[in-house]
Scaffold this motif. Structure first.
Motif, PDB file in Angstrom:
ATOM      1  N   GLY A  31       0.521  -1.025   0.220  1.00  0.00           N
ATOM      2  CA  GLY A  31      -0.285   0.063   0.340  1.00  0.00           C
ATOM      3  C   GLY A  31       0.503   1.573  -0.202  1.00  0.00           C
ATOM      4  O   GLY A  31       2.124   0.927   0.169  1.00  0.00           O
ATOM      5  N   THR A  32       0.476   2.455  -0.193  1.00  0.00           N
ATOM      6  CA  THR A  32       0.654   3.798  -0.182  1.00  0.00           C
ATOM      7  C   THR A  32       1.040   4.357   0.960  1.00  0.00           C
ATOM      8  O   THR A  32      -1.061   3.993   1.493  1.00  0.00           O
ATOM      9  CB  THR A  32       0.236   4.515  -1.506  1.00  0.00           C
ATOM     10  OG1 THR A  32      -0.584   4.752  -0.983  1.00  0.00           O
ATOM     11  CG2 THR A  32       0.637   3.899  -2.768  1.00  0.00           C
ATOM     12  N   ALA A  33       0.648   5.795   1.670  1.00  0.00           N
ATOM     13  CA  ALA A  33       1.061   5.983   2.655  1.00  0.00           C
ATOM     14  C   ALA A  33      -0.820   6.829   2.359  1.00  0.00           C
ATOM     15  O   ALA A  33      -1.227   7.070   2.963  1.00  0.00           O
ATOM     16  CB  ALA A  33       2.049   7.334   2.991  1.00  0.00           C
ATOM     17  N   THR A  34      -1.379   7.163   1.754  1.00  0.00           N
ATOM     18  CA  THR A  34      -2.782   7.360   1.539  1.00  0.00           C
ATOM     19  C   THR A  34      -3.167   6.510   1.454  1.00  0.00           C
ATOM     20  O   THR A  34      -4.685   6.737   1.887  1.00  0.00           O
ATOM     21  CB  THR A  34      -2.984   7.535  -0.200  1.00  0.00           C
ATOM     22  OG1 THR A  34      -1.784   9.027  -0.524  1.00  0.00           O
ATOM     23  CG2 THR A  34      -4.338   8.461  -0.447  1.00  0.00           C
ATOM     24  N   THR A  35      -3.507   5.314   0.510  1.00  0.00           N
ATOM     25  CA  THR A  35      -3.533   4.183   0.692  1.00  0.00           C
ATOM     26  C   THR A  35      -4.170   4.142   2.396  1.00  0.00           C
ATOM     27  O   THR A  35      -4.952   3.790   3.321  1.00  0.00           O
ATOM     28  CB  THR A  35      -3.772   2.798   0.470  1.00  0.00           C
ATOM     29  OG1 THR A  35      -2.504   2.729   0.352  1.00  0.00           O
ATOM     30  CG2 THR A  35      -4.011   3.095  -1.278  1.00  0.00           C
ATOM     31  N   LEU A  36      -3.182   3.728   3.461  1.00  0.00           N
ATOM     32  CA  LEU A  36      -3.097   3.242   4.824  1.00  0.00           C
ATOM     33  C   LEU A  36      -3.712   4.159   5.758  1.00  0.00           C
ATOM     34  O   LEU A  36      -4.658   3.927   6.588  1.00  0.00           O
ATOM     35  CB  LEU A  36      -1.632   3.251   5.434  1.00  0.00           C
ATOM     36  CG  LEU A  36      -0.849   2.222   4.731  1.00  0.00           C
ATOM     37  CD1 LEU A  36       0.740   2.288   4.733  1.00  0.00           C
ATOM     38  CD2 LEU A  36      -1.376   0.852   4.674  1.00  0.00           C
TER      39      LEU A  36
END
Length: 120
Positions: A31-36
Protein backbone atom coordinates in the motif's frame (compact mmCIF):
# COMPACT_ATOMS: atom_id res chain seq x y z
CA UNK A 1 23.56 -8.92 14.13
CA UNK A 2 24.21 -5.51 15.62
CA UNK A 3 22.49 -4.10 18.67
CA UNK A 4 21.52 -0.89 16.85
CA UNK A 5 19.68 -2.84 14.18
CA UNK A 6 17.93 -4.92 16.82
CA UNK A 7 16.94 -1.77 18.74
CA UNK A 8 15.52 -0.25 15.54
CA UNK A 9 13.61 -3.45 14.85
CA UNK A 10 12.19 -3.58 18.38
CA UNK A 11 11.28 0.10 18.32
CA UNK A 12 9.56 -0.33 14.98
CA UNK A 13 7.36 -3.24 16.07
CA UNK A 14 6.83 -1.78 19.54
CA UNK A 15 4.44 0.89 18.30
CA UNK A 16 0.77 -0.17 17.95
CA UNK A 17 0.17 2.06 14.90
CA UNK A 18 3.14 0.55 13.09
CA UNK A 19 1.99 -2.98 13.98
CA UNK A 20 -1.44 -2.15 12.54
CA UNK A 21 0.25 -0.78 9.41
CA UNK A 22 2.20 -4.02 9.02
CA UNK A 23 -1.05 -5.97 9.39
CA UNK A 24 -2.71 -3.87 6.69
CA UNK A 25 0.27 -4.13 4.35
CA UNK A 26 0.37 -7.89 4.80
CA UNK A 27 -3.35 -8.37 4.28
CA UNK A 28 -3.50 -6.03 1.26
CA UNK A 29 -0.21 -7.11 -0.31
CA UNK A 30 1.18 -3.58 0.04
CA UNK A 31 0.00 0.00 0.00
CA UNK A 32 0.85 3.67 -0.05
CA UNK A 33 0.83 6.30 2.69
CA UNK A 34 -2.46 7.56 1.23
CA UNK A 35 -4.20 4.17 1.20
CA UNK A 36 -3.00 3.42 4.73
CA UNK A 37 -4.06 6.81 6.09
CA UNK A 38 -7.59 6.16 4.82
CA UNK A 39 -7.77 3.12 7.12
CA UNK A 40 -5.97 4.47 10.18
CA UNK A 41 -6.87 7.19 12.69
CA UNK A 42 -3.75 9.21 11.83
CA UNK A 43 -2.84 11.71 9.11
CA UNK A 44 -1.08 10.82 5.88
CA UNK A 45 2.00 12.67 7.18
CA UNK A 46 2.01 10.56 10.34
CA UNK A 47 1.65 7.41 8.24
CA UNK A 48 4.60 8.53 6.08
CA UNK A 49 6.74 9.01 9.21
CA UNK A 50 5.76 5.58 10.56
CA UNK A 51 6.57 4.03 7.17
CA UNK A 52 9.99 5.69 7.35
CA UNK A 53 10.64 3.98 10.69
CA UNK A 54 9.53 0.63 9.26
CA UNK A 55 11.74 1.20 6.22
CA UNK A 56 14.83 2.03 8.32
CA UNK A 57 14.23 -1.14 10.34
CA UNK A 58 14.08 -3.11 7.10
CA UNK A 59 10.51 -4.24 7.70
CA UNK A 60 9.19 -2.76 4.45
CA UNK A 61 10.48 -2.30 0.90
CA UNK A 62 9.66 0.86 -1.00
CA UNK A 63 8.92 1.03 -4.74
CA UNK A 64 8.13 4.29 -6.55
CA UNK A 65 4.58 4.15 -7.98
CA UNK A 66 3.95 7.30 -9.98
CA UNK A 67 3.84 10.24 -7.59
CA UNK A 68 3.58 7.94 -4.57
CA UNK A 69 5.70 5.26 -3.02
CA UNK A 70 4.36 1.74 -2.62
CA UNK A 71 5.33 -0.18 0.52
CA UNK A 72 5.44 -3.95 0.94
CA UNK A 73 6.43 -5.96 4.00
CA UNK A 74 9.84 -7.64 3.97
CA UNK A 75 8.66 -11.01 5.21
CA UNK A 76 12.18 -12.24 6.02
CA UNK A 77 12.83 -9.26 8.31
CA UNK A 78 9.37 -9.65 9.86
CA UNK A 79 10.13 -13.33 10.52
CA UNK A 80 13.39 -12.24 12.18
CA UNK A 81 11.44 -9.85 14.43
CA UNK A 82 8.98 -12.60 15.33
CA UNK A 83 11.85 -15.00 16.11
CA UNK A 84 13.50 -12.41 18.38
CA UNK A 85 10.23 -11.72 20.18
CA UNK A 86 9.64 -15.46 20.62
CA UNK A 87 13.15 -15.96 21.99
CA UNK A 88 12.71 -13.14 24.50
CA UNK A 89 9.29 -14.53 25.45
CA UNK A 90 10.80 -17.97 26.06
CA UNK A 91 13.58 -16.46 28.18
CA UNK A 92 11.05 -14.57 30.30
CA UNK A 93 8.87 -17.66 30.63
CA UNK A 94 11.86 -19.57 32.02
CA UNK A 95 12.71 -16.71 34.42
CA UNK A 96 9.13 -16.48 35.65
CA UNK A 97 9.01 -20.26 36.13
CA UNK A 98 12.15 -20.05 38.32
CA UNK A 99 10.62 -17.20 40.33
CA UNK A 100 7.45 -19.25 40.80
CA UNK A 101 9.44 -22.25 42.06
CA UNK A 102 11.37 -20.03 44.51
CA UNK A 103 8.14 -18.46 45.78
CA UNK A 104 6.52 -21.88 46.22
CA UNK A 105 9.59 -23.14 48.14
CA UNK A 106 9.48 -20.08 50.43
CA UNK A 107 5.76 -20.62 51.00
CA UNK A 108 6.32 -24.32 51.87
CA UNK A 109 9.20 -23.46 54.22
CA UNK A 110 7.07 -20.82 55.95
CA UNK A 111 4.15 -23.27 56.31
CA UNK A 112 6.52 -25.90 57.74
CA UNK A 113 7.91 -23.40 60.29
CA UNK A 114 4.42 -22.31 61.32
CA UNK A 115 3.35 -25.94 61.78
CA UNK A 116 6.21 -26.41 64.24
CA UNK A 117 8.37 -29.45 64.83
CA UNK A 118 6.75 -32.80 64.28
CA UNK A 119 6.28 -35.02 67.35
CA UNK A 120 7.49 -38.59 67.14
Amino acid sequence: MSTAIDDDLWSAVGDPTRRRMLDLLLSDGGGTATTLSERLPVTRQAVAKHLGVLDRAGLVHVTPAGRERRYEVDEAQLARAVAQLSAVGATWDARLQRIKRIAERIQRDRADREAGPEKS
